[in-house]
Design a protein around this motif. Structure first.
Motif, PDB file in Angstrom:
ATOM      1  N   LYS A  28      30.806  36.849  34.632  1.00  0.00           N
ATOM      2  CA  LYS A  28      30.826  35.887  35.740  1.00  0.00           C
ATOM      3  C   LYS A  28      31.269  34.505  35.255  1.00  0.00           C
ATOM      4  CE  LYS A  28      27.426  38.167  38.704  1.00  0.00           C
ATOM      5  NZ  LYS A  28      28.425  38.462  39.760  1.00  0.00           N
ATOM      6  N   LYS A  29      30.796  34.110  34.057  1.00  0.00           N
ATOM      7  CA  LYS A  29      31.215  32.823  33.508  1.00  0.00           C
ATOM      8  C   LYS A  29      32.726  32.800  33.270  1.00  0.00           C
ATOM      9  CE  LYS A  29      28.737  31.066  30.183  1.00  0.00           C
ATOM     10  NZ  LYS A  29      27.947  30.990  28.929  1.00  0.00           N
ATOM     11  N   PHE A  30      33.276  33.932  32.806  1.00  0.00           N
ATOM     12  CA  PHE A  30      34.713  34.007  32.562  1.00  0.00           C
ATOM     13  C   PHE A  30      35.494  33.890  33.873  1.00  0.00           C
ATOM     14  CE2 PHE A  30      38.612  36.568  32.141  1.00  0.00           C
ATOM     15  CZ  PHE A  30      39.241  35.856  31.138  1.00  0.00           C
ATOM     16  N   LYS A  31      34.987  34.588  34.926  1.00  0.00           N
ATOM     17  CA  LYS A  31      35.644  34.527  36.229  1.00  0.00           C
ATOM     18  C   LYS A  31      35.598  33.107  36.802  1.00  0.00           C
ATOM     19  CE  LYS A  31      35.021  39.353  37.565  1.00  0.00           C
ATOM     20  NZ  LYS A  31      34.396  40.288  38.534  1.00  0.00           N
ATOM     21  N   ILE A  32      34.431  32.472  36.653  1.00  0.00           N
ATOM     22  CA  ILE A  32      34.297  31.095  37.135  1.00  0.00           C
ATOM     23  C   ILE A  32      35.260  30.176  36.392  1.00  0.00           C
ATOM     24  CG2 ILE A  32      32.738  29.113  37.217  1.00  0.00           C
ATOM     25  CD1 ILE A  32      30.456  31.110  37.728  1.00  0.00           C
ATOM     26  N   LYS A  33      35.411  30.380  35.107  1.00  0.00           N
ATOM     27  CA  LYS A  33      36.343  29.577  34.309  1.00  0.00           C
ATOM     28  C   LYS A  33      37.764  29.776  34.791  1.00  0.00           C
ATOM     29  CE  LYS A  33      37.824  28.717  29.565  1.00  0.00           C
ATOM     30  NZ  LYS A  33      37.700  29.124  28.138  1.00  0.00           N
ATOM     31  N   GLN A  34      38.130  31.049  35.089  1.00  0.00           N
ATOM     32  CA  GLN A  34      39.467  31.345  35.584  1.00  0.00           C
ATOM     33  C   GLN A  34      39.726  30.632  36.910  1.00  0.00           C
ATOM     34  OE1 GLN A  34      39.527  35.688  35.595  1.00  0.00           O
ATOM     35  NE2 GLN A  34      41.090  35.643  33.968  1.00  0.00           N
ATOM     36  N   ILE A  35      38.703  30.719  37.798  1.00  0.00           N
ATOM     37  CA  ILE A  35      38.849  30.083  39.109  1.00  0.00           C
ATOM     38  C   ILE A  35      39.019  28.578  38.968  1.00  0.00           C
ATOM     39  CG2 ILE A  35      37.616  29.558  41.256  1.00  0.00           C
ATOM     40  CD1 ILE A  35      36.366  32.362  41.044  1.00  0.00           C
ATOM     41  N   LEU A  36      38.225  27.965  38.082  1.00  0.00           N
ATOM     42  CA  LEU A  36      38.343  26.532  37.860  1.00  0.00           C
ATOM     43  C   LEU A  36      39.708  26.165  37.291  1.00  0.00           C
ATOM     44  CD1 LEU A  36      34.798  25.704  36.404  1.00  0.00           C
ATOM     45  CD2 LEU A  36      35.692  25.124  38.678  1.00  0.00           C
ATOM     46  N   GLU A  37      40.222  26.986  36.374  1.00  0.00           N
ATOM     47  CA  GLU A  37      41.538  26.729  35.808  1.00  0.00           C
ATOM     48  C   GLU A  37      42.627  26.850  36.871  1.00  0.00           C
ATOM     49  OE1 GLU A  37      41.851  29.482  32.611  1.00  0.00           O
ATOM     50  OE2 GLU A  37      40.737  28.220  31.186  1.00  0.00           O
ATOM     51  N   GLU A  38      42.514  27.886  37.735  1.00  0.00           N
ATOM     52  CA  GLU A  38      43.475  28.056  38.809  1.00  0.00           C
ATOM     53  C   GLU A  38      43.402  26.887  39.783  1.00  0.00           C
ATOM     54  OE1 GLU A  38      42.614  31.803  40.526  1.00  0.00           O
ATOM     55  OE2 GLU A  38      43.382  32.966  38.812  1.00  0.00           O
ATOM     56  N   LEU A  39      42.159  26.418  40.052  1.00  0.00           N
ATOM     57  CA  LEU A  39      41.987  25.279  40.952  1.00  0.00           C
ATOM     58  C   LEU A  39      42.613  24.021  40.378  1.00  0.00           C
ATOM     59  CD1 LEU A  39      40.762  24.205  43.569  1.00  0.00           C
ATOM     60  CD2 LEU A  39      38.621  23.807  42.316  1.00  0.00           C
TER      61      LEU A  39
END
Length: 236
Positions: free
Chosen positions: A197-208
């Motif tokens: 979940k932390k990795f997914k959140i990081k990906q989302i933040l990077e995409e944002l």
């Protein structure tokens, strides 16, 4: 009431040896536990003088035995030390104070501290027969064999109980290990899910962040194009 020490007995049979300058006595006592009233027997004595081959006996009820108690002693101390004197089979606890062909007197003692001997009481016994030594010993051996059977059965029960207890300990330790292993596995699963979940959140933040940069870049380009267009209109 009896002391808790004596109440724990169940038909306890004991034989001790007592000597004088001229005679050797064997004193056999049968202790009866938890009588319902003071008139029931507490202890039965059989005394054998193997020198003269004479036999003596006496039976004491709770009340009769207590009549021998010194006034300076409490009942608990008297009963427990009386039992000790006739079962310990060590010199100095029981003495034949008087001995004739028809009567004997037996006195017993207790030691509040080492080398201080206090008399607890004196019993009178009357000769009732010329007893055969082999008969007396047969009775004692028979009671001893019965006691050995009870002891063997008790030891077997204790062994079975210990085996069952050891088995329960093994099962308990196995359950503890299984519980610890499951907790470790659950923690690992939780950690894996959390990291995912932390990795997914990081990906989302990077995409944002990338989207924000793209929007900002497009906004700059739009402003530049508008400025150029306005400049061209002014020149015309």
């Amino acid at each position: 009431m009896f002391s808790s020490f004596l109440m724990s007995l169940t038909n306890g049979n004991f034989t001790i040896k007592c000597t004088t300058d001229s005679d050797v006595f064997y004193i056999h006592s049968t202790w009866i536990s938890n009588p319902e009233d003071e008139n029931m027997p507490i202890v039965d004595f059989q005394v054998l003088n193997i020198t003269s081959n004479r036999s003596y006996s006496n039976t004491f009820t709770n009340a009769a035995l207590m009549n021998l108690k010194p006034s300076s002693l409490n009942k608990e101390l008297f009963l427990s030390n009386t039992f000790l004197a006739f079962t310990k089979n060590e010199a100095g606890f029981v003495e034949v104070s008087e001995s004739t062909e028809s009567n004997i007197s037996i006195t017993w003692f207790y030691y509040p501290v080492a080398n201080i001997k206090i008399p607890l009481g004196t019993m009178e016994f009357t000769c009732h027969s010329h007893y055969q030594l082999d008969t007396f010993l047969d009775q004692i051996l028979s009671k001893q064999r019965n006691a050995e059977v009870v002891l063997a059965e008790t030891e077997q029960q204790l062994h079975q109980s210990k085996t069952s207890f050891d088995s329960l300990i093994i099962k308990y330790e196995d359950l503890v290990q299984q519980k610890e292993l499951k907790e470790l596995q659950d923690y690992k699963k939780f950690k894996d899910v959390l990291n995912s979940k932390k990795f997914k959140i990081k990906q989302i933040l990077e995409e944002l962040d990338a989207s924000k940069l793209k929007i900002k870049s497009e906004s700059v380009d739009s402003t530049r194009i508008k400025d150029e267009f306005d400049t061209q209109l002014d020149q015309k």
